[in-house]
Design a protein around this motif. Structure first.
Motif, short mmCIF file in Angstrom:
data_model
loop_
_atom_site.label_atom_id
_atom_site.label_comp_id
_atom_site.label_asym_id
_atom_site.label_seq_id
_atom_site.Cartn_x
_atom_site.Cartn_y
_atom_site.Cartn_z
N THR A 138 10.31 2.05 -9.60
CA THR A 138 10.10 2.61 -8.27
C THR A 138 9.75 4.08 -8.41
OG1 THR A 138 11.69 1.07 -7.30
CG2 THR A 138 11.15 3.03 -6.01
N ILE A 139 8.70 4.50 -7.72
CA ILE A 139 8.33 5.92 -7.67
C ILE A 139 9.02 6.50 -6.44
CG2 ILE A 139 6.46 7.58 -7.47
CD1 ILE A 139 4.62 5.44 -8.73
N GLU A 140 9.96 7.40 -6.66
CA GLU A 140 10.72 8.01 -5.57
C GLU A 140 10.00 9.22 -4.98
OE1 GLU A 140 13.65 6.97 -4.33
OE2 GLU A 140 13.86 5.30 -5.74
N LYS A 141 9.42 10.03 -5.87
CA LYS A 141 8.72 11.25 -5.44
C LYS A 141 7.40 11.33 -6.17
CE LYS A 141 12.90 13.94 -4.70
NZ LYS A 141 13.63 15.17 -5.03
N PHE A 142 6.38 11.78 -5.46
CA PHE A 142 5.06 11.92 -6.06
C PHE A 142 4.29 12.98 -5.29
CE2 PHE A 142 0.67 10.50 -6.98
CZ PHE A 142 0.75 10.48 -8.36
N PRO A 143 4.70 14.25 -5.44
CA PRO A 143 3.99 15.29 -4.70
C PRO A 143 2.55 15.42 -5.21
CG PRO A 143 5.54 16.26 -6.25
CD PRO A 143 5.73 14.77 -6.30
N LEU A 157 0.10 20.29 0.24
CA LEU A 157 0.96 19.38 -0.48
C LEU A 157 1.23 18.12 0.36
CD1 LEU A 157 2.56 19.14 -3.13
CD2 LEU A 157 4.53 20.05 -1.90
N TYR A 158 0.97 16.96 -0.24
CA TYR A 158 1.25 15.66 0.37
C TYR A 158 2.48 15.08 -0.31
CZ TYR A 158 -3.44 15.57 2.44
OH TYR A 158 -4.56 15.85 3.17
N ARG A 159 3.21 14.22 0.40
CA ARG A 159 4.36 13.54 -0.19
C ARG A 159 4.36 12.08 0.26
NH1 ARG A 159 6.99 13.68 4.36
NH2 ARG A 159 7.57 15.47 5.53
N LEU A 160 5.09 11.26 -0.48
CA LEU A 160 5.19 9.85 -0.14
C LEU A 160 5.95 9.65 1.16
CD1 LEU A 160 6.15 8.24 -3.57
CD2 LEU A 160 3.99 7.97 -2.35
N VAL A 161 5.51 8.70 1.97
CA VAL A 161 6.22 8.35 3.20
C VAL A 161 7.50 7.59 2.84
CG1 VAL A 161 6.09 6.95 5.30
CG2 VAL A 161 4.13 8.33 4.59
N GLU A 162 7.41 6.73 1.84
CA GLU A 162 8.57 5.96 1.38
C GLU A 162 8.38 5.65 -0.10
OE1 GLU A 162 6.81 1.71 2.97
OE2 GLU A 162 8.39 2.69 4.06
N SER A 222 0.84 -1.19 0.00
CA SER A 222 0.00 0.00 0.00
C SER A 222 0.88 1.25 0.00
CB SER A 222 -0.93 0.00 1.21
OG SER A 222 -0.17 -0.01 2.40
N THR A 223 0.34 2.31 -0.54
CA THR A 223 1.05 3.58 -0.65
C THR A 223 0.52 4.53 0.41
OG1 THR A 223 1.24 3.23 -3.02
CG2 THR A 223 1.54 5.47 -2.24
N ARG A 224 1.44 5.24 1.08
CA ARG A 224 1.03 6.18 2.11
C ARG A 224 1.56 7.57 1.79
NH1 ARG A 224 2.98 4.52 7.53
NH2 ARG A 224 4.86 4.03 6.40
N LEU A 225 0.71 8.55 1.99
CA LEU A 225 1.08 9.95 1.81
C LEU A 225 1.02 10.65 3.16
CD1 LEU A 225 -1.09 10.73 -1.33
CD2 LEU A 225 1.38 10.39 -1.30
#
Length: 56
Positions: free
Chosen positions: A45-50, A24-29, A8-11
């Motif tokens: 791999t998605i490193e950044k996803f603002p 603005l939200y950002r990825l936890v990891e 799962s993806t967390r912001l």
């Protein structure tokens, strides 16, 4: 090719107020992407996803 997230993806964000208005939200990891038929091999791999939530 269709990819899906391995986990799962967390912001996360620091909200100035509730309801969010342009915060603005950002990825936890980083997020690993895999193919459904081979979930053990990371394809990308998605490193950044603002993400901006609410507002214009």
């Amino acid at each position: 090719m269709t990819l899906q997230t391995r986990d799962s993806t967390r912001l996360i964000a620091t909200l100035a107020r509730y309801l969010p208005r342009g915060d603005l939200y950002r990825l936890v990891e980083p997020v690993d992407l895999v193919q459904a038929d081979d979930p053990d091999t990371t394809i990308a791999t998605i490193e950044k996803f603002p993400v901006k939530v609410g507002g214009l």
